[in-house]
Write a protein that holds these residues in place. Structure first.
Motif, PDB file in Angstrom:
ATOM      1  N   THR A  99      24.134   7.501   4.267  1.00 36.21           N
ATOM      2  CA  THR A  99      23.342   8.631   4.738  1.00 36.21           C
ATOM      3  C   THR A  99      24.167   9.889   4.515  1.00 36.21           C
ATOM      4  N   ALA A 100      23.538  11.044   4.683  1.00 37.40           N
ATOM      5  CA  ALA A 100      24.250  12.310   4.468  1.00 37.40           C
ATOM      6  C   ALA A 100      25.060  12.726   5.688  1.00 37.40           C
ATOM      7  N   ASP A 101      24.943  12.009   6.785  1.00 37.59           N
ATOM      8  CA  ASP A 101      25.607  12.394   8.026  1.00 37.59           C
ATOM      9  C   ASP A 101      27.126  12.323   7.909  1.00 37.59           C
ATOM     10  N   GLY A 102      27.800  13.243   8.590  1.00 40.91           N
ATOM     11  CA  GLY A 102      29.247  13.245   8.568  1.00 40.91           C
ATOM     12  C   GLY A 102      29.881  12.343   9.602  1.00 40.91           C
ATOM     13  N   HIS A 103      29.280  12.202  10.793  1.00 36.55           N
ATOM     14  CA  HIS A 103      29.927  11.487  11.893  1.00 36.55           C
ATOM     15  C   HIS A 103      29.098  10.341  12.471  1.00 36.55           C
ATOM     16  N   ARG A 152      19.703   3.322  10.960  1.00 41.30           N
ATOM     17  CA  ARG A 152      18.427   3.982  10.677  1.00 41.30           C
ATOM     18  C   ARG A 152      18.584   5.489  10.866  1.00 41.30           C
ATOM     19  N   GLN A 153      18.179   6.256   9.882  1.00 43.43           N
ATOM     20  CA  GLN A 153      18.261   7.703   9.975  1.00 43.43           C
ATOM     21  C   GLN A 153      17.034   8.220  10.708  1.00 43.43           C
ATOM     22  N   THR A 154      17.247   8.754  11.920  1.00 41.70           N
ATOM     23  CA  THR A 154      16.120   9.179  12.748  1.00 41.70           C
ATOM     24  C   THR A 154      16.527  10.330  13.657  1.00 41.70           C
ATOM     25  N   THR A 155      15.559  11.140  14.032  1.00 39.99           N
ATOM     26  CA  THR A 155      15.779  12.173  15.033  1.00 39.99           C
ATOM     27  C   THR A 155      15.204  11.743  16.378  1.00 39.99           C
ATOM     28  N   GLY A 156      14.607  10.568  16.419  1.00 42.33           N
ATOM     29  CA  GLY A 156      13.953  10.098  17.638  1.00 42.33           C
ATOM     30  C   GLY A 156      14.772   9.073  18.392  1.00 42.33           C
ATOM     31  N   VAL A 178      22.542  17.814  10.641  1.00 40.47           N
ATOM     32  CA  VAL A 178      22.442  16.598   9.826  1.00 40.47           C
ATOM     33  C   VAL A 178      21.109  15.882  10.001  1.00 40.47           C
ATOM     34  N   GLY A 179      20.259  16.374  10.913  1.00 46.66           N
ATOM     35  CA  GLY A 179      18.952  15.757  11.102  1.00 46.66           C
ATOM     36  C   GLY A 179      19.017  14.369  11.695  1.00 46.66           C
ATOM     37  N   LEU A 180      19.877  14.198  12.716  1.00 49.34           N
ATOM     38  CA  LEU A 180      20.019  12.894  13.358  1.00 49.34           C
ATOM     39  C   LEU A 180      20.072  13.057  14.871  1.00 49.34           C
TER      40      LEU A 180
END
Length: 459
Positions: A98-102, A116-120, A162-164
């Motif tokens: 994923t693009a997340d850093g942490h 899972r990449q989610t904002t929820g 990061v949209g997470l």
């Protein structure tokens, strides 16, 4: 506008003198056993995790094998050189997807699976964490199958950078892919839950297991359940059932009598000492220096191992992106996360080293505590495996390659410590977990993305 079925993560089931934090539910609104290892003594396993990485050039010793020279960040462990392994070039490959850093490097550190990449709230770690795999095999003979401790409260909300969801920041232990285990961060609550009723001469003010917590919150739980969707109703039922199962084991008179009967005189002395220290700490605690609190939590972990209250534990020094203020250390004047983004600035790098050294001092403290706990002709440390790691190599580059990993202990003679071992680049971190499972005689030849065992570790 908030809907009827939306609830906060802070929502509690409350009863007279009892409360329970809820599991993660879809309706939570976001603000913005095989037999234990045959041994004279039981084997214990702990996973200790630090956020934000290390100075990448002052971690790994130059010489491979034994007798290596210590780097700056490992210096606090120098007197313990024969007690731990330095493991190089291990990588958590699925944390790169994923693009997340942490966040997705912290939450899956012990699962080695893809997040899972989610904002929820529909969080998913991709699998069960290694500590829970071990707990499922060895936890049946103890009061608590596993313990989850840390220093920071649960993070909530969405990191818009990061949209997470920040929920991934707080958990390294996963009972299932969708059920993280909430960590205890208060020394007094952690101690009382484990030992409150067993301290010689102490009066129990609030015994959390004196009466059924579930009975106390039952009406509230039923009311909440009526306002949840079917998926959340199933989650809540599963969660309450698991709490009831644990509650039943802990409150079982035979279990309590067996545990109390096995408490040695030395263990009881440590119970009295630690209980008094925690009581005094609760009255005077203040400031940003978390050293005393950290060591109390580690003391509780050590005592849980010594008394055989549990054989598996995790400890998270700080949530993902933790910007804990380390100005209590001489020469440090900023927060951990800010300093980890050092941009190769020498002044920040020097502070980065000091912060890592502090973490190594706490790791050394835990090792020494376990070594002081005698067990027959040996000690608790010799019958343990204590992994230390960060989810990143370098916080500035968010790199999960060549993670800073240590493994202390001898696992009852199954581990050969005292070495600096360098493996092929991008060796799966899960290979270490498979190696640890073999040391525990747990018959599981693969875990997540593992490709085999690590060489030169097992005796």
């Amino acid at each position: 506008m908030s809907k009827k079925w939306q609830i906060s993560r802070r929502r509690m089931l409350k009863g007279v003198g009892a409360c329970m934090a809820l599991p993660f539910l879809d309706a939570m609104a976001l603000p913005g056993m095989s037999s234990p290892v045959p041994s004279k003594s039981p084997l214990r396993t702990a996973f200790i995790v630090m956020p934000n990485g290390v100075h990448p050039h002052h971690w790994t010793p130059a010489a491979v094998g034994r007798g290596y020279e210590f780097t700056q960040q490992l210096l606090p462990l120098k007197h313990l050189q024969d007690d731990f392994l330095v493991l190089g070039e291990l990588m958590n490959m699925n944390s790169l997807r994923t693009a997340d850093g942490h966040y997705t490097k912290t939450a899956n550190l012990l699962t080695s699976t893809r997040i899972r990449q989610t904002t929820g709230d529909n969080i998913n770690s991709g699998g069960v964490s290694i500590d829970q795999v071990i707990a499922n095999h060895v936890g049946g003979d103890t009061l608590f199958p596993s313990l989850e401790y840390g220093l920071d409260r649960i993070a909530t909300g969405v990191d818009i950078n990061v949209g997470l969801t920040r929920l991934y920041a707080s958990s390294i232990s996963w009972k299932t892919a969708t059920q993280p285990l909430t960590k205890e961060i208060d020394p007094k609550m952690a101690f009382d839950r484990l030992f409150g009723r067993y301290v010689p001469g102490a009066k129990i003010k609030n015994d959390p297991w004196k009466q059924s917590v579930l009975d106390a919150v039952l009406d509230d739980a039923k009311s909440l359940k009526r306002n949840l969707g079917r998926s959340d109703q199933d989650k809540l039922t599963e969660y309450l059932d698991s709490v009831y199962s644990l509650e039943k084991r802990i409150s079982d008179g035979a279990n309590q009598e067996k545990f109390a009967a096995n408490l040695t005189g030395d263990v009881k002395k440590e119970l009295i000492r630690l209980n008094q220290n925690i009581e005094e700490y609760a009255e005077v605690r203040s400031g940003v220096d978390v050293t005393e609190k950290t060591r109390m939590m580690l003391d509780i972990m050590a005592l849980a191992f010594w008394s055989d209250a549990s054989r598996v534990s995790t400890f998270l020094f700080g949530n993902s992106v933790s910007n804990r203020n380390f100005s209590f250390l001489p020469g440090v004047n900023d927060g951990h996360h800010s300093i980890s983004h050092h941009m190769d600035d020498e002044k920040k790098l020097a502070q980065y080293v000091k912060i890592t050294q502090w973490h190594m001092e706490q790791y050394a403290y835990f090792i020494e505590k376990l070594k002081s706990m005698k067990e027959g002709e040996s000690n608790v440390f010799d019958n343990s495996m204590i992994m230390f790691s960060s989810d990143l190599r370098d916080g500035n580059r968010h790199s999960p390659r060549n993670l800073p990993v240590l493994l202390a202990g001898r696992a009852g003679g199954r581990i050969k410590p005292g070495q600096n071992l360098i493996y092929e680049k991008e060796t799966p971190l899960a290979n270490l977990y498979v190696t640890m499972l073999e040391a525990l005689n747990i018959e599981k030849t693969s875990f997540a993305d593992s490709t085999g065992k690590l060489a030169n570790i097992l005796a």
